[in-house]
Each structure stands twice: as structure tokens, then as C-alpha cells.
Write an enzyme that holds these catalytic residues in place. Structure first.
Site, short mmCIF file in Angstrom:
data_model
loop_
_atom_site.label_atom_id
_atom_site.label_comp_id
_atom_site.label_asym_id
_atom_site.label_seq_id
_atom_site.Cartn_x
_atom_site.Cartn_y
_atom_site.Cartn_z
CG HIS A 57 -1.80 1.07 1.20
ND1 HIS A 57 -3.27 0.83 1.63
CD2 HIS A 57 -1.84 2.38 0.73
CE1 HIS A 57 -3.99 1.99 1.52
NE2 HIS A 57 -3.28 2.85 0.86
CG HIS A 59 -0.95 6.75 -1.88
ND1 HIS A 59 -1.96 6.73 -2.50
CD2 HIS A 59 -1.07 6.16 -0.78
CE1 HIS A 59 -3.00 6.14 -1.69
NE2 HIS A 59 -2.46 5.98 -0.71
CG LEU A 60 5.24 4.63 -6.10
CD1 LEU A 60 5.74 3.31 -6.98
CD2 LEU A 60 6.28 5.12 -5.23
CG ASN A 91 -4.70 8.09 -4.74
OD1 ASN A 91 -3.58 7.24 -4.92
ND2 ASN A 91 -4.74 8.79 -3.68
CG ASP A 149 -5.83 4.12 -0.55
OD1 ASP A 149 -6.69 3.76 0.43
OD2 ASP A 149 -4.91 4.44 -0.58
CG HIS A 176 -9.93 4.46 1.92
ND1 HIS A 176 -8.87 5.13 2.33
CD2 HIS A 176 -11.10 5.12 2.40
CE1 HIS A 176 -9.27 6.28 2.90
NE2 HIS A 176 -10.54 6.27 2.98
CG HIS A 229 -5.72 2.73 5.53
ND1 HIS A 229 -6.96 2.56 5.46
CD2 HIS A 229 -5.57 3.37 4.37
CE1 HIS A 229 -7.64 3.27 4.53
NE2 HIS A 229 -6.46 3.50 3.80
CG ASN A 275 -9.00 9.58 5.43
OD1 ASN A 275 -9.38 9.01 6.51
ND2 ASN A 275 -9.66 9.40 4.34
CG ASP A 302 -2.19 5.01 3.47
OD1 ASP A 302 -1.84 5.14 2.00
OD2 ASP A 302 -2.89 5.40 4.04
O1 DOR Z 1 -3.97 9.76 4.27
C1 DOR Z 1 -4.16 9.27 3.55
N1 DOR Z 1 -3.64 9.74 2.42
N2 DOR Z 1 -5.26 8.53 3.27
C2 DOR Z 1 -5.78 8.01 2.13
O2 DOR Z 1 -6.49 7.35 2.01
C3 DOR Z 1 -5.09 8.49 0.81
C4 DOR Z 1 -3.68 9.02 1.17
C5 DOR Z 1 -3.32 9.84 -0.05
O3 DOR Z 1 -3.40 9.52 -1.24
O4 DOR Z 1 -2.80 10.81 0.10
ZN ZN Z 2 -6.78 4.76 2.11
ZN ZN Z 3 -3.63 4.92 0.83
#
Ligand code: DOR
Ligand code: ZN
Ligand code: ZN
Length: 421
Positions: A57, A59-60, A91, A149, A176, A229, A275, A302
Site C-alpha cells: 500500500h 502512493h507513488l 489515485n 483508495d 479503503h 489501514h 486518513n 500507506d
Molecule cells: O492519509 C491518506 N492519504 N489516506 C488516504 O486514504 C489517501 C492518502 C493519499 O493519497 O494521500
Molecule cells: Zn486509504
Molecule cells: Zn492509501
């Protein structure tokens, strides 16, 4: 190409052994007490040799949000953190809801050539929650799971259809869990500290309702589902009960949920905004217990890098997310293994072999014939977390100044050294 890792303590699924490890053609060729080979060698005396971490999990941010992170900076951060395989969330902009974006990510990952990167496809087109993307084409392009997500799929019928189609293609939905109507603009956990700070709270129920819904769908369809998460004690309990009934549910949590409580929000540091939000002592303790007994199958980061301008604003306006991929292993080792909660073997299960099993990825184990995705770590070395030293573009960590053990000395991917301290 041969490489010898000498004199280390090798952590296998069966336990720790003092052994040499021979890497040949990208694979673990041999593990034995003494191996003599005339080749390049790494001296791992006093150090541990571990399976490379698998972070399912992350985010790149590429394509679209390269100011926060890109595939190159994220990969550098990953291997510095001992992570050899990354699954990246869709996302981005454009959203990874089609084969073109998925192929682009894989192509960039190959060019960067540091860690293995597996794209996750969106559950719904544009993550809009309304219609399904072409799951078959995404699967053919290499996505390893589906997720919206950042948000839940609000419409339960769409979620049900997505789970059915995903299962047909051998993909699992990573959920999520957040009932937006109940979150109602909340930015921290609803409780004493939200009242104290005047920051709007988000109740546990907002997360638990969606965990329960997605488990109900999984149970009624007999289709596996994965909960992202987990942050609430009650969520852990819902998952534990479902597993006891035989529901095919797996779940993850992150270091911030088993180390922090919402006491940290009282300083209004926006790096604590995430989150779901960090919650209270009883949640933290339940998450630890859930990790220990396997209710929570794995630890992910995350990893959610953000730029300074997204975080250096008032708390209500700041972006949600923690840059976590460079600190996850040392924090987990320090707070779970060194503190006596679990063994190193158990930690490696949660951080490497369990994610591999959930997603059907190669690796996650140290055995002859497995890919030589390896980490050499020094557990005696203590250091202080300093985001200025992060290779990630995201410096947003609530762990700045924390003292941790477990320095990553080398990271190898398919037998090639991709990080050296
Ligand atoms: O804290 C978070 N950041 N929760 C998420 O579900 C998305 C993530 C983000 O893409 O920044
Ligand atoms: Zn999430
Ligand atoms: Zn995430």
C-alpha cells in the site's frame, strides 16, 4: 553473476540461522554454514539477512502529482527502507483505471530499475464510484489488485459487482473503509482530543461501518476481500470475528496506528493528519494484539508523500497522509520486536511473506531458489528519524525525532545491490 553474503544471521520462515548465502543469477542459490566461492562478497557479520520487504500500500503519485513523489524518488526511498516490492495505489492523474496507465507505471519502474513495482488498478472508472473499468485489460497489463483508495466505493451494488468481476480475474479488492457521510468533514479522531483542539472529529463508526459492509459482501459472495489501514479497536474485532467464521478477509495496518495516539494532534502539526486518523490508546493496543495474533495479516506504510505547500497550511486545509516508506521497518522493529511483542520471524511474516501470499507475488521468503530480494540490517545501530535525510520528496512524518533501531545497510533486488548505506 555471483555474490556471497557471509557470516550473517539469516532469518528464514523456520527461524534464525548463522549462515552464508550465495546469490547466483538473481536467485538464492545456496544457504549453508560455510560457503567458499571466489566472487564478490558482502560481510554481514553482526547483521541480519532478511527477505526484502513487500509494501502493498504505497502512493507513488506518478503520473500527475510528481511534485509530491515520482516513480524514481519513490523507488529510491523504497530501497532505502528495505522495500524490494511496492504495490502502488491508482489515485494518480490520470487515475490508473486502464491498461495504458498500468503499462506506463510498469515501464517507468523498469527504466528506474530499483525495486519491483506492481500497479493497483482502480475499482471504478476515475475512482468516481459509478461504473467499472475494464478489469480484464488492466489485469493483462499487470495490475495485481484493485482499489479506490483515498475513498470507499459508496454504492454497495457497484462494490458487489466489482468484487465479482475482480474475482473472475483472480484479483482482490483492497478496501479503503470510510463512510463519507459520517466522516462529515472530520480531520482527526472524534474524542477528547478533537474537543480539546477544536478540530472536527471523525468517529470510529465511519470506518467500522464500511469494514462490516465489505466483509458482509465478501461473506455472502464467498469472495476474498482485503481491508486497508485498520485504525480502530472495533474494526479489529469485526475482522477477528469474521475470520473465526471462515470469511476470506485479510487486513493491513500501518506503523502510525500501532505507535501513535491522537495525543500527538494537540500540537497541530499537520504531519499528524492522516486518513483514517490515529486514534486512542485502546485502538493502538488492539492493533498491536491484532498484528500479534494474525487478525491483521500485514504491515503496510500507506506511504502518502505530500509537498510542503500541501502540509504547511492550517490543519483543516492540510492534505491527509504520512511519508512512511523509509521509516516503516525501523519503527516496526523497534516497537514490535525490540519491545518484545513479537519475534523477528513474525515481523517478517507481516512485512514480507504475508503480503506476497495475499497478492500472489513471488518472493517474501528466504529459501534456495527464491528471488534474491534481500535486506541486510543492523539491529544494534540506533538512530534518530530525520526527514531532511529522506530520499522521498515527501518529508511529512510525525515520527521526526523518534529514536529507532534497525538500520538498513544493503538492499538487493534479484541479487543486484540497489541500496547501500
Ligand atoms: O492519509 C491518506 N492519504 N489516506 C488516504 O486514504 C489517501 C492518502 C493519499 O493519497 O494521500
Ligand atoms: Zn486509504
Ligand atoms: Zn492509501
Amino acid at each position: 553473476m555471483k555474490l556471497l553474503v557471509k557470516n550473517g544471521t539469516v532469518v528464514t520462515e523456520k527461524g534464525e540461522i548463522k549462515a552464508d548465502l550465495l546469490v547466483e543469477n538473481g536467485k538464492i542459490a545456496k544457504i549453508a554454514s560455510k560457503i567458499e566461492e571466489n566472487c564478490k562478497a558482502i560481510d554481514a557479520s553482526g547483521k541480519h539477512v532478511l527477505a526484502g520487504l513487500i509494501d502493498m500500500h504505497v502512493h507513488l503519485r506518478e503520473p500527475g502529482f510528481e511534485g509530491k513523489e515520482d516513480i524514481e524518488s519513490g523507488s529510491k526511498a523504497a530501497v532505502k527502507g528495505g522495500v524490494t516490492q511496492v504495490c502502488c495505489m491508482p489515485n494518480t492523474n490520470p487515475v490508473c483505471d486502464n491498461a495504458v496507465v498500468a503499462s506506463y507505471i510498469k515501464h517507468r519502474a523498469q527504466e528506474v530499475n530499483l525495486c519491483k513495482i506492481h500497479p493497483i488498478g482502480a475499482i471504478t472508472k476515475g475512482q468516481q464510484g459509478e461504473s467499472l473499468p475494464d478489469i480484464g485489460k488492466m489485469k493483462a497489463a499487470g495490475v495485481v489488485a484493485l482499489s479506490d483508495d483515498g475513498k470507499s466505493v459508496d454504492n454497495s451494488l457497484i462494490m458487489r459487482l466489482a468484487m465479482e468481476y475482480a474475482a473472475d480475474f483472480g484479483l482482490r479488492c483492497l478496501c479503503h473503509c470510510e463512510d463519507k457521510s459520517l466522516v462529515d468533514g472530520g480531520v482527526v479522531n472524534e474524542g477528547y482530543n478533537s474537543t480539546l483542539t477544536g478540530l472536527k472529529g471523525s468517529p470510529r463508526a465511519a470506518e467500522d461501518i464500511m469494514i462490516a459492509r465489505d466483509i458482509a459482501l465478501s461473506e455472502s459472495l464467498g469472495i476474498p476481500v482485503h481491508i486497508c489501514h485498520v485504525s480502530t479497536y472495533s474494526g479489529v474485532e469485526i475482522i477477528r470475528n469474521a475470520k473465526a467464521r471462515g470469511v476470506k478477509v485479510t487486513a493491513e495496518t500501518c506503523p502510525h496506528y500501532f505507535i501513535l495516539t491522537d495525543d500527538i494532534i494537540t500540537g497541530y502539526d499537520t504531519d499528524t493528519k492522516v486518513n483514517p486518523p490515529v486514534r486512542e490508546e485502546k485502538d493502538k493496543n488492539a492493533i498491536i494484539a491484532g498484528l500479534k495474533d494474525g487478525t491483521l495479516d500485514c504491515i503496510v506504510t500507506d506511504h502518502a508523500p505530500h509537498s510542503l505547500k500541501d502540509k504547511q497550511v492550517e490543519y483543516n486545509l492540510a492534505a491527509f497522509g504520512i511519508s512512511g516508506i523509509e521509516t516503516s521497518f525501523a519503527l516496526s522493529y523497534t516497537y514490535l520486536v525490540k519491545s518484545g511483542v513479537m519475534s523477528l520471524c513474525e515481523l517478517m511474516d507481516r512485512m514480507s511473506s504475508s503480503p506476497a501470499k495475499i497478492l500472489g507475488l513471488e518472493g517474501g521468503v528466504i529459501e534456495e531458489g527464491a528471488p534474491a530480494d534481500l535486506v541486510i540490517a543492523d539491529f544494534a545501530e540506533k538512530y534518530v528519524i530525520d526527514p531532511a535525510k529522506f530520499l522521498s520528496k515527501g518529508k511529512n512524518t510525525p515520527f521526526k525525532g523518534f529514536e529507532v533501531y534497525g538500520a538498513i545497510k544493503y538492499t538487493l533486488v534479484d541479487g543486484a545491490i540497489k541500496y547501500k548505506a
